[in-house]
Design an enzyme around this catalytic site. Structure first.
Site, PDB file in Angstrom:
ATOM      1  N   GLU A  59     -37.978 -44.210  32.408  1.00  0.00           N
ATOM      2  CA  GLU A  59     -36.652 -43.586  33.270  1.00  0.00           C
ATOM      3  C   GLU A  59     -35.577 -44.232  33.745  1.00  0.00           C
ATOM      4  O   GLU A  59     -34.491 -43.885  33.729  1.00  0.00           O
ATOM      5  CB  GLU A  59     -37.347 -42.208  33.924  1.00  0.00           C
ATOM      6  CG  GLU A  59     -38.031 -43.029  34.910  1.00  0.00           C
ATOM      7  CD  GLU A  59     -39.364 -43.191  34.442  1.00  0.00           C
ATOM      8  OE1 GLU A  59     -39.932 -43.659  33.417  1.00  0.00           O
ATOM      9  OE2 GLU A  59     -40.591 -43.397  35.397  1.00  0.00           O
ATOM     10  N   LYS A  98     -39.608 -42.300  23.929  1.00  0.00           N
ATOM     11  CA  LYS A  98     -40.525 -42.226  24.993  1.00  0.00           C
ATOM     12  C   LYS A  98     -39.661 -43.401  26.089  1.00  0.00           C
ATOM     13  O   LYS A  98     -40.469 -44.372  26.360  1.00  0.00           O
ATOM     14  CB  LYS A  98     -41.706 -41.773  25.929  1.00  0.00           C
ATOM     15  CG  LYS A  98     -41.138 -40.868  26.945  1.00  0.00           C
ATOM     16  CD  LYS A  98     -41.135 -41.198  28.672  1.00  0.00           C
ATOM     17  CE  LYS A  98     -41.534 -42.468  29.316  1.00  0.00           C
ATOM     18  NZ  LYS A  98     -41.511 -43.210  30.608  1.00  0.00           N
ATOM     19  N   CYS A 155     -42.937 -59.991  30.602  1.00  0.00           N
ATOM     20  CA  CYS A 155     -44.141 -59.669  31.544  1.00  0.00           C
ATOM     21  C   CYS A 155     -44.655 -61.601  30.677  1.00  0.00           C
ATOM     22  O   CYS A 155     -46.177 -61.907  31.183  1.00  0.00           O
ATOM     23  CB  CYS A 155     -44.213 -59.146  30.869  1.00  0.00           C
ATOM     24  SG  CYS A 155     -44.545 -58.881  28.665  1.00  0.00           S
ATOM     25  N   GLU A 202     -49.436 -58.800  40.706  1.00  0.00           N
ATOM     26  CA  GLU A 202     -48.185 -59.659  39.994  1.00  0.00           C
ATOM     27  C   GLU A 202     -46.896 -59.194  40.889  1.00  0.00           C
ATOM     28  O   GLU A 202     -46.453 -57.825  40.905  1.00  0.00           O
ATOM     29  CB  GLU A 202     -48.123 -58.147  38.886  1.00  0.00           C
ATOM     30  CG  GLU A 202     -47.183 -58.752  37.726  1.00  0.00           C
ATOM     31  CD  GLU A 202     -46.862 -57.920  36.202  1.00  0.00           C
ATOM     32  OE1 GLU A 202     -46.811 -56.103  37.014  1.00  0.00           O
ATOM     33  OE2 GLU A 202     -46.204 -58.371  35.381  1.00  0.00           O
ATOM     34  N   PHE A 236     -39.459 -51.317  31.944  1.00  0.00           N
ATOM     35  CA  PHE A 236     -38.607 -50.977  32.105  1.00  0.00           C
ATOM     36  C   PHE A 236     -36.826 -52.260  31.610  1.00  0.00           C
ATOM     37  O   PHE A 236     -36.133 -52.617  31.703  1.00  0.00           O
ATOM     38  CB  PHE A 236     -37.509 -50.549  33.742  1.00  0.00           C
ATOM     39  CG  PHE A 236     -37.646 -52.127  34.607  1.00  0.00           C
ATOM     40  CD1 PHE A 236     -37.134 -53.439  34.074  1.00  0.00           C
ATOM     41  CD2 PHE A 236     -38.849 -52.159  34.563  1.00  0.00           C
ATOM     42  CE1 PHE A 236     -37.444 -53.883  35.188  1.00  0.00           C
ATOM     43  CE2 PHE A 236     -39.572 -53.176  35.887  1.00  0.00           C
ATOM     44  CZ  PHE A 236     -38.922 -54.385  35.916  1.00  0.00           C
ATOM     45  N   SER A 256     -46.641 -51.429  33.521  1.00  0.00           N
ATOM     46  CA  SER A 256     -48.258 -52.169  34.232  1.00  0.00           C
ATOM     47  C   SER A 256     -49.773 -52.054  33.992  1.00  0.00           C
ATOM     48  O   SER A 256     -50.306 -51.029  33.251  1.00  0.00           O
ATOM     49  CB  SER A 256     -47.748 -51.946  35.560  1.00  0.00           C
ATOM     50  OG  SER A 256     -47.910 -50.447  35.789  1.00  0.00           O
TER      51      SER A 256
HETATM   52  P1  NAD Z   1     -44.308 -48.818  34.560  1.00  0.00           P
HETATM   53  O1  NAD Z   1     -45.473 -49.430  34.048  1.00  0.00           O
HETATM   54  O2  NAD Z   1     -44.302 -48.486  35.995  1.00  0.00           O
HETATM   55  O3  NAD Z   1     -43.669 -47.942  33.088  1.00  0.00           O
HETATM   56  C1  NAD Z   1     -44.372 -47.927  32.316  1.00  0.00           C
HETATM   57  C2  NAD Z   1     -43.402 -46.437  31.381  1.00  0.00           C
HETATM   58  O4  NAD Z   1     -45.036 -45.924  31.883  1.00  0.00           O
HETATM   59  C3  NAD Z   1     -42.868 -46.081  31.374  1.00  0.00           C
HETATM   60  O5  NAD Z   1     -42.044 -45.604  30.595  1.00  0.00           O
HETATM   61  C4  NAD Z   1     -42.576 -45.398  32.917  1.00  0.00           C
HETATM   62  O6  NAD Z   1     -42.736 -43.362  32.465  1.00  0.00           O
HETATM   63  C5  NAD Z   1     -44.806 -44.532  33.255  1.00  0.00           C
HETATM   64  N1  NAD Z   1     -45.593 -44.108  33.661  1.00  0.00           N
HETATM   65  C6  NAD Z   1     -45.056 -44.580  34.792  1.00  0.00           C
HETATM   66  N2  NAD Z   1     -45.896 -44.829  35.386  1.00  0.00           N
HETATM   67  C7  NAD Z   1     -47.056 -43.650  35.125  1.00  0.00           C
HETATM   68  C8  NAD Z   1     -47.970 -43.349  35.272  1.00  0.00           C
HETATM   69  N3  NAD Z   1     -48.245 -42.699  36.802  1.00  0.00           N
HETATM   70  N4  NAD Z   1     -48.197 -41.922  34.497  1.00  0.00           N
HETATM   71  C9  NAD Z   1     -47.804 -42.235  33.288  1.00  0.00           C
HETATM   72  N5  NAD Z   1     -47.123 -42.832  32.830  1.00  0.00           N
HETATM   73  C10 NAD Z   1     -46.551 -43.354  34.317  1.00  0.00           C
HETATM   74  O7  NAD Z   1     -44.312 -50.588  33.816  1.00  0.00           O
HETATM   75  P2  NAD Z   1     -42.245 -51.123  34.710  1.00  0.00           P
HETATM   76  O8  NAD Z   1     -42.270 -50.579  36.016  1.00  0.00           O
HETATM   77  O9  NAD Z   1     -41.460 -49.754  34.551  1.00  0.00           O
HETATM   78  O10 NAD Z   1     -42.368 -52.497  33.578  1.00  0.00           O
HETATM   79  C11 NAD Z   1     -42.433 -53.191  34.250  1.00  0.00           C
HETATM   80  C12 NAD Z   1     -44.453 -53.779  33.660  1.00  0.00           C
HETATM   81  O11 NAD Z   1     -44.214 -53.819  32.168  1.00  0.00           O
HETATM   82  C13 NAD Z   1     -44.773 -54.959  33.932  1.00  0.00           C
HETATM   83  O12 NAD Z   1     -46.387 -55.055  34.885  1.00  0.00           O
HETATM   84  C14 NAD Z   1     -44.489 -56.023  33.079  1.00  0.00           C
HETATM   85  O13 NAD Z   1     -45.397 -56.893  33.324  1.00  0.00           O
HETATM   86  C15 NAD Z   1     -45.179 -55.343  32.040  1.00  0.00           C
HETATM   87  N6  NAD Z   1     -44.933 -55.187  30.738  1.00  0.00           N
HETATM   88  C16 NAD Z   1     -45.945 -56.189  30.578  1.00  0.00           C
HETATM   89  C17 NAD Z   1     -45.645 -56.582  28.485  1.00  0.00           C
HETATM   90  C18 NAD Z   1     -46.753 -56.865  27.910  1.00  0.00           C
HETATM   91  O14 NAD Z   1     -46.551 -57.139  26.676  1.00  0.00           O
HETATM   92  N7  NAD Z   1     -47.641 -56.831  28.433  1.00  0.00           N
HETATM   93  C19 NAD Z   1     -44.035 -57.014  28.343  1.00  0.00           C
HETATM   94  C20 NAD Z   1     -43.759 -55.861  29.343  1.00  0.00           C
HETATM   95  C21 NAD Z   1     -43.658 -55.459  30.545  1.00  0.00           C
END
Ligand code: NAD
Length: 490
Positions: free
Chosen positions: A177, A174, A282, A383, A150, A227
């Site tokens: 959401e 994708k 991140c 985190e 997000f 994450s």
């Molecule tokens: P998230 O992991 O909750 O969601 C990321 C994506 O995964 C979304 O599209 C979501 O629909 C999908 N998703 C969520 N739960 C899922 C599951 N159980 N099974 C399958 N798909 C699932 O992450 P977020 O809260 O949207 O974003 C924040 C996180 O992203 C933080 O941990 C941040 O550090 C990380 N991030 C990392 C980088 C990097 O380059 N390392 C960059 C930006 C953000």
């Protein structure tokens, strides 16, 4: 009646085949912005089939022609930057300046991918034996997909998509959401590209959609950012289905402040890193490790800087820090702060329960600062992903590096110092994939890979630049012999 978002598959806007919809909420106001499909595996099956059908013609389109679409893509993002930034701020909460900055980062990746005709070139060895030559060519894999988080609704799909399509793959995006509107608008604008149908597709949804991508045999390559627990799941599941996966995960970014660092600049840069995007980057500085006498002066000055940050709606020009993404996120962050206090940390600035006049339904947390944080405690090791800065004081650079290297994350680590030898030691010894020397957010430019180590990354090739090109191509080695007498016969 709120707007119901559609998927974009094979050049058409279509309703999701699933029946459920999720609310898209403005995190600053609590206002309902739209409804996004909760997702269905059937949407993915159709998108993958259409992208797969489009692939042969696309891969046979010369690279020079493929990149002409990217030049147009760059122009569209630049021309419509203000409009896209406003949508991004409305659904994600960051300030308009922060939204514009991520559009710039997206454009930089398109610019790098425009060099594909050269960047995809390979090596050629003449006469590996008498009259025999050997070389390799890079060929696309088929249908690629990216699953994004997000916090950067614009930028992150562009760490992968321009490279994937420029190298001759077709692609499915994708979005998260929680923030689907920005990418939906970008896809509307990209209709002006006149890309062949099926080359770029947009599928909304949550876990069911992601699982369908992971399982689909027509999608051999997956790029994920999110994450760490989900990144690990995506990597392990994708590999189980024999796919290439690059999965960038969460982070806990330490910043070391040495006694010789310039206090004013260091504080200004770290305050921007820790509280910009409400700490939801991140690469946000989340832990400052002060060395020796740096502790007292740094703590005093960062408190001043944190107190002066103006929290509010990202659309307002005075706002320096927007809300966090959701009420659940706010509650989680506030509980972690409480946990830290229970573990013995001293809460020097408490941003919990601040109220922003007129925006009582927003998910606001003000800048929060804690010292005396236990490096073995939950606050230090989780985190936080909010505007919370924790400070630890140690007696030497060695001790600081030891703490950093114990972390399960390895996204970035930064140092502020005037000493070349301290900086060199840090660069060499710190176990993180992106290192900043007097830099607050060590975000690689588009022509470098976005590295990440340990549980901040699962895979081997990262997003952006040469890594993305390698990830979205496979090498084919050719060993070639031509007999003179054979060529004479023809
Ligand atoms: P998230 O992991 O909750 O969601 C990321 C994506 O995964 C979304 O599209 C979501 O629909 C999908 N998703 C969520 N739960 C899922 C599951 N159980 N099974 C399958 N798909 C699932 O992450 P977020 O809260 O949207 O974003 C924040 C996180 O992203 C933080 O941990 C941040 O550090 C990380 N991030 C990392 C980088 C990097 O380059 N390392 C960059 C930006 C953000």
């Amino acid at each position: 009646m709120a707007l119901k978002l559609k998927n974009y598959i094979n050049g058409e806007w279509v309703d999701s085949l699933g029946s459920g919809y999720l609310d898209v909420i403005n995190p600053a106001t609590g206002q309902l912005l739209a409804l996004v499909p909760a997702g269905s595996g059937k949407d993915v099956i159709i998108a993958a089939e259409k992208a797969h059908e489009a692939w042969p013609a696309w891969r046979n389109t010369p690279a020079l022609q493929r990149i002409q679409y990217l030049f147009k893509m760059k122009q569209i993002l630049e021309a419509k930057g203000d409009e896209i930034a406003e949508i991004c701020t409305r659904e994600c909460g960051k300030t308009l300046g922060e939204s514009k900055a991520e559009i710039t980062r997206a454009v930089e990746n398109i610019e790098v991918a425009c060099g594909i005709p050269k960047l995809m070139q390979s090596d050629f060895s003449e006469d590996i034996a008498r009259g025999i030559d050997e070389f390799y060519i890079r060929q696309p894999l088929g249908v690629g997909a990216c699953i994004s988080p997000f916090n950067f609704p614009v930028m992150i799909p562009f760490w992968f998509m321009p490279y994937a399509i420029a190298t001759g793959n077709t692609f499915i995006v994708k979005p998260s959401e929680k923030v689907p509107l920005t990418m939906a608008r970008i896809f509307e604008l990209f209709e002006g590209l006149d890309l062949p149908k099926g080359v770029l597709n947009l599928v909304h949804g949550g876990r069911e959609t992601v699982d369908a991508i992971l399982e689909n045999p027509l999608v051999p390559a997956i790029s994920f950012v999110g994450s760490s627990p989900v990144a690990k799941y995506i990597y392990q599941t994708g590999v189980k289905y024999n796919k290439r996966v690059q999965a960038q995960g969460g982070a806990k970014n330490p910043v070391v402040v040495m006694p010789d660092a310039d206090v004013e600049t260091t504080v200004r840069i770290i305050a921007d890193s820790a509280f910009g995007c409400a700490g939801q980057r991140c690469l946000a500085a989340s832990v400052v490790i002060t060395v020796g006498s740096a502790g007292e002066i740094f703590t005093e000055k960062i408190l001043e800087a944190a107190r002066s940050k103006k929290t509010g709606d990202g659309l307002s020009p005075e706002t320096e820090m927007g809300p966090v993404i959701s009420p659940e996120s706010k509650e989680r962050i506030e509980k972690l702060v409480q946990k830290g206090v229970a573990e013995g940390a001293r809460l020097l600035l408490d941003g919990r329960n601040i109220s922003v006049p007129g925006l009582e339904k927003g998910n606001f947390i003000g800048p929060t600062v804690l010292t005396n944080v236990d490096p073995d405690g939950e606050l230090y090791n989780t985190e936080i992903f909010g505007p919370v800065l924790t400070i630890i004081n140690v007696s030497s650079l060695d001790a600081a590096i030891e703490i950093i290297n114990k972390s399960r994350f390895g996204n970035s680590a930064c140092i502020f110092t005037r000493s070349g030898s301290a900086a060199r030691k840090f660069r060499h010894d710190a176990l993180a994939g992106n290192i900043g020397i007097n830099i607050g957010i060590a975000a690689p430019m588009a022509f470098f890979p976005f590295s990440g180590w340990k549980e901040s990354f699962f895979g081997d090739l990262h997003g952006q630049s040469g890594h993305a090109i390698e990830f979205y191509t496979q090498t084919k080695v050719v060993i070639e012999r031509w007999h003179d007498e054979w060529s004479r016969k023809f």
